[in-house]
Scaffold this motif. Structure first.
Motif, mmCIF file in Angstrom:
data_model
loop_
_atom_site.group_PDB
_atom_site.id
_atom_site.type_symbol
_atom_site.label_atom_id
_atom_site.label_comp_id
_atom_site.label_asym_id
_atom_site.label_seq_id
_atom_site.Cartn_x
_atom_site.Cartn_y
_atom_site.Cartn_z
ATOM 1 N N ASN A 86 -0.741 124.896 5.182
ATOM 2 C CA ASN A 86 -0.323 125.944 5.946
ATOM 3 C C ASN A 86 0.449 126.792 4.970
ATOM 4 O OD1 ASN A 86 -0.663 126.515 9.007
ATOM 5 N ND2 ASN A 86 -1.024 124.338 8.652
ATOM 6 N N ILE A 87 1.282 126.289 4.085
ATOM 7 C CA ILE A 87 2.013 126.620 3.219
ATOM 8 C C ILE A 87 1.283 127.571 2.013
ATOM 9 C CG2 ILE A 87 3.916 126.530 1.613
ATOM 10 C CD1 ILE A 87 5.183 124.367 3.263
ATOM 11 N N GLN A 88 0.338 126.866 1.623
ATOM 12 C CA GLN A 88 -0.344 127.388 0.292
ATOM 13 C C GLN A 88 -1.368 128.360 0.672
ATOM 14 O OE1 GLN A 88 -2.103 123.690 -1.331
ATOM 15 N NE2 GLN A 88 -3.668 124.049 -0.353
ATOM 16 N N SER A 89 -1.768 128.504 2.112
ATOM 17 C CA SER A 89 -2.899 129.439 2.226
ATOM 18 C C SER A 89 -2.835 130.867 1.757
ATOM 19 C CB SER A 89 -3.197 129.510 3.908
ATOM 20 O OG SER A 89 -2.340 130.208 4.407
ATOM 21 N N PHE B 69 -2.199 127.340 11.131
ATOM 22 C CA PHE B 69 -3.495 126.599 11.369
ATOM 23 C C PHE B 69 -3.010 125.415 11.832
ATOM 24 C CE2 PHE B 69 -3.843 129.118 7.208
ATOM 25 C CZ PHE B 69 -4.937 129.882 7.681
ATOM 26 N N LEU B 70 -2.926 125.293 13.223
ATOM 27 C CA LEU B 70 -2.243 124.243 14.073
ATOM 28 C C LEU B 70 -2.770 123.004 13.660
ATOM 29 C CD1 LEU B 70 -1.643 125.714 17.480
ATOM 30 C CD2 LEU B 70 -0.098 124.964 15.749
ATOM 31 N N LEU C 202 7.645 127.211 8.232
ATOM 32 C CA LEU C 202 6.661 126.925 7.263
ATOM 33 C C LEU C 202 6.061 128.173 6.883
ATOM 34 C CD1 LEU C 202 4.406 123.991 8.807
ATOM 35 C CD2 LEU C 202 5.744 124.094 6.605
ATOM 36 N N LEU C 203 5.813 129.338 8.153
ATOM 37 C CA LEU C 203 4.928 130.453 7.369
ATOM 38 C C LEU C 203 5.983 131.264 6.790
ATOM 39 C CD1 LEU C 203 3.689 131.226 11.295
ATOM 40 C CD2 LEU C 203 2.424 130.301 9.520
#
Lengths: 512, 338
Positions: A369-372, A361-362, A423-424
């Motif tokens: 981004n980490i918790q999604s 999610f730029l 991160l992903l």
């Protein structure tokens, strides 16, 4: 009679032109808010050569190319075209002065024909002042004949393959009588046969005296096609050499400024029971009868050419595009996977191929981004996210993966590709997966981050995670995998053990 | 070490950005002061130091503000809702038809007068949820663009409102129904709705999913978010809030007409966009929309104060909406460049 002074001056100019070659870049500086993208860099392109431009992500290659193509204006420095100082005001200006760029994302008008795309703005007119389509087609055919391109000028661009579109762009560039052609990673989406064709066209252009600037990450391409290469590092010029004089390791050293000793730090770790078994997985028209098994602690490589539908298999396993038929067994029990959420409940995690399109999610921050993925499954009470716990977990994971960011509230688009990828990975590790699917885990990231990610994958396998890794880079597949499944046009064409696998065997199965 | 990645933290640390809400707040202050100065020059009186005018202004924008809160989350999820104004009309009609007092001899449903106030309210809200959910279903599962789906609902709901009484207005509500929109009640309802939605967007999974879907629909899907189901929820909530606005409007006016709420959807979208909610999704906040709403109110009220023709106001409204979108696009472009 010219005076001796004038003669000397002319001689100097001629010499300078000779030294400059086709295009000379001198002392270019470009600053963006808060970052010095290019610092006093130089580049010389001689006519009739392929000049590779190398460097890690963020080295400034793309910025310089955009300056040469007239997209950016430099803050300082000089551009000389055939010895004459030039200002390139816009992409059109650059094109008219003979500099054409083939972008990574091809820039053609999809709903128009090949011929219309090439001659736009310069269409031949008939006596009524209307566009003369038949003449335009003839002109295109002539152009294609010169370049050995076989393509129907009347075809609609949207129906062409990526390789064919690239041919159209090249033909367009040649039609402008360009003397400098910039290619930004032109082979990233091509099959091997298409790459061969592209290279033969590039060699042909070189024969005609065109200077080609070739940006690439791929070392073997450098040796295959380039005559010279220039390396940039952190926005600075490192050096220019003939590609005959150096080895792969030399170049890596120039790019990173250090030695990369163990590129693929595969540790042998105990391989346990079968975690995932796939039997006769099908999506008609896409892939057929895919069967393989994956064990605890194992890294299973999935190799194949572009178009072998490797990613489609991964997407089916994760429920992004569920398979039409076939069986998926997790720990021996058949499971139904019809959505990513279903796959996650069976312990799957999926790092997608395209970081920007389907990964990050730029515009959101690192934490979001980490918790999604985690918060779709846990750490939510009565709808409220247990933010303090999740933040702590995210911070720990980011630190463990050595994500470089001032804090987790930084917007992800400000991070480098390697850090985005980390991160992903952090996102998926927080869900504690038992089966980790990685689709091109190191695509488009720099060498340093690459080896860190390799080490991480190995460590995960050692902890008992079953890893399915798709990669287009054969050294990566060979270096990392315990076993390798090779696919060819939607079918499994063979499975190789680590001991027996080598590039030749894989290519043999992949290309058939 | 790899210095290219190391340079990034330094870069971002030096570039301390103001929260975008603060910028919008400054715009509000600027506009207010402009009217204040023009007030002293042209009218010889203060624009701001007039509590009555400010109260009227807030009341004027509160009802549409309720819609704007719902629209904000729709736009954050990368959607748009054009049906809000028509849902206002439809719910106004339905709730009023179930809220009529028995003292009125020509009630629409003579057998259904003097009902407890919950019945018209719940009925109205249900209509809104259903309309919104239909929007959401169409968008999520048939994959038609939100613009088209909600445009269809806009026309249909308006048609329904007209058909309901063949164009006749409905009046004479019970005292308890009339109390809903009395005095400053609409402002209080608005504030409550805004507070709840602010908390929802910031601290709940619903909010996180909404931002995630708006920022990158594909990535949200791969993260395990049920994008379709969430889309239905987001539009249903927007429908619910439009219905609430419809009930407040009907109650306050003591009458319901089929034309109620016309063009409210555009005002609500304008408030959100002025407040920094990005039409490309993933960005925006309730405080932003609230400031956008006040800017909207100040401009309308300021023009009235300066005795400018109502037609100018309407024309200017169009200009403001476009200007806000231009500002958004400009911000995006600047972001992409740097």
């Amino acid at each position: 009679m010219v005076s001796p002074g004038t003669a000397a001056a002319i001689k100097r100019v001629l010499e300078a032109t000779e030294a400059d070659g086709l295009l000379a870049i001198e002392g270019i500086r470009k600053e963006f808010p808060g970052v010095l993208a290019l610092d006093n860099v130089q580049l010389r392109i001689r006519p009739g050569t392929v000049h590779a431009l190398m460097g890690e992500n963020g080295a400034g290659k793309s910025t310089l190319m955009k300056i040469i193509a007239g997209i950016y204006q430099p803050d300082a420095g000089e551009i000389r075209l055939r010895g004459i100082p030039t200002v390139l005001k816009s992409p059109l200006d650059a094109l008219e002065q003979g500099i054409a760029m083939i972008h990574q994302e091809l820039q053609l008008m999809n709903w128009m024909t090949v011929a219309e795309n090439i001659w736009i703005r310069r269409e031949p007119k008939n006596s009524f002042g209307l566009i003369d389509h038949s003449k335009m087609v003839t002109m295109t055919e002539e152009l294609f004949a010169r370049l050995n391109i076989v393509l129907d000028p009347r075809a609609q661009v949207s129906e062409l393959t990526v390789a064919q579109k690239q041919m159209v762009e090249i033909a367009r560039a040649v039609s402008y009588e360009s003397s400098v052609l910039i290619m930004d990673e032109p082979t990233s989406a091509l099959t091997d046969r298409e790459v061969e064709h592209l290279f033969s066209i590039i060699r042909d252009l070189r024969e005609r005296g065109i200077g080609i600037v070739y940006i690439t990450h791929k070392m073997n391409e450098l040796f295959e096609i380039a005559d010279e290469f220039t390396v940039f590092r952190d926005g600075k010029y490192v050096g220019t050499h003939s590609s005959k004089d150096v080895t792969r390791d030399d170049i890596i050293r120039m790019m990173v400024g250090r030695e990369i000793t163990d590129m693929f730090p595969k540790i042998d770790c105990p391989i346990g029971d079968v975690v995932l078994e796939v039997k006769n997985l099908n999506i008609p028209g896409v892939f057929y009868d895919i069967s393989f098994s994956l064990r605890r602690g194992e890294i299973l490589g999935l190799a194949g050419l572009v178009g072998s539908k490797r990613s489609n298999v991964a997407e089916a396993l994760f429920g992004v595009t569920p398979a039409a038929s076939g069986e998926i067994l997790v720990n021996g029990k058949p499971v139904t996977i019809d959505s990513p959420s279903a796959a996650m409940s069976h312990g799957f995690a999926f790092l997608t191929e395209d970081r920007k399109e389907t990964g990050c999610f730029l515009i959101l921050n690192c934490l979001e981004n980490i918790q999604s993925a985690l918060i779709t499954r846990s750490h939510v009470n009565a709808g409220f996210v247990d933010q303090s716990t999740v933040t702590k977990l995210a911070e720990e994971m980011a630190a463990k993966l050595r994500v470089k960011t001032p804090n987790l509230y930084e917007t992800v688009e400000n991070l480098s590709g390697g850090n985005q990828q980390k991160l992903l990975i952090a996102r998926w590790l927080l869900t504690k997966p038992r089966i980790l699917i990685l689709d091109e885990p190191t695509r488009g990231i720099d060498v340093g981050a690459k080896s860190e990610i390799h080490r991480l994958i190995t460590a995960l396998a050692a902890e008992g995670v079953a890893v399915l890794m798709i990669s287009s880079e054969l050294p990566e597949v060979l270096g990392m995998s315990d076993r390798i499944v090779v696919m060819h046009e939607g079918h499994v064409s063979g499975v190789l053990d680590r001991a027996e696998a080598n590039q030749v065997k894989i290519m043999d199965l992949a290309a058939r | 070490m790899n210095t290219s990645t190391q340079s990034i933290p330094q870069l971002t640390r030096s570039r301390r950005r103001l929260p975008s809400e603060l910028t919008i707040l400054l715009v509000l202050v600027g506009i207010s002061l402009t009217f204040e100065i023009l007030g002293w020059i042209l009218q010889g009186q203060s624009f701001l130091a007039n509590t009555q005018r400010l109260a009227i202004m807030i009341l004027q924008v509160s009802v549409i503000g309720i819609i704007a809160i719902g629209v904000t989350q729709v736009i954050i999820s990368d959607g748009i809702d054009l049906s809000s104004g028509s849902i206002v009309g439809a719910t106004a009609m339905i709730s009023m038809s179930l809220a009529q007092a028995s003292s009125f001899p020509r009630a629409l449903y003579p057998g259904l007068t003097d009902l407890p106030v919950v019945i018209p309210v719940v009925a109205g809200l249900l209509v809104g949820i259903v309309c919104g959910a239909i929007n959401g279903f169409l968008i999520a599962y048939s994959r038609i663009p939100p613009f088209i789906a909600t445009l269809g609902m806009m026309v249909t709901a308006r048609g329904f409102a007209k058909w309901y009484t063949k164009g006749q207005p409905i009046s004479f509500p019970t005292d308890s129904f009339a109390a809903i929109g009395k005095g400053l009640a609409p402002v209080l309802i608005f504030l409550a709705v805004a507070a709840v939605m602010h908390i929802v967007l910031r601290y709940t999974r619903y909010g996180k999913f909404t931002y995630a879907i708006g920022a990158n629909r594909q990535a949200a899907r791969v993260s395990g978010i049920n994008v379709e189901r969430h889309t239905v929820k987001v539009y249903a909530v927007a429908g619910l809030l439009s219905a609430l606005a419809g009930i407040v409007v009907a109650s306050r006016g003591l009458t319901a007409q089929a034309g109620m709420g016309t063009s409210y959807e555009l005002d609500a979208i304008a408030m959100a966009v002025i407040g920094g909610v990005s039409l490309s999704g993933g960005r925006g906040s309730i405080p932003g929309t609230m400031i956008g709403m006040v800017i909207f109110g100040v401009i309308i009220s300021g023009f009235t104060f300066l005795r400018l023709d109502a037609y100018y106001q309407e024309m200017l409204k169009g200009v403001i909406i476009v200007a806000a979108v231009v500002a958004d696009v400009y911000r995006q472009r600047k972001r992409v460049k740097s």
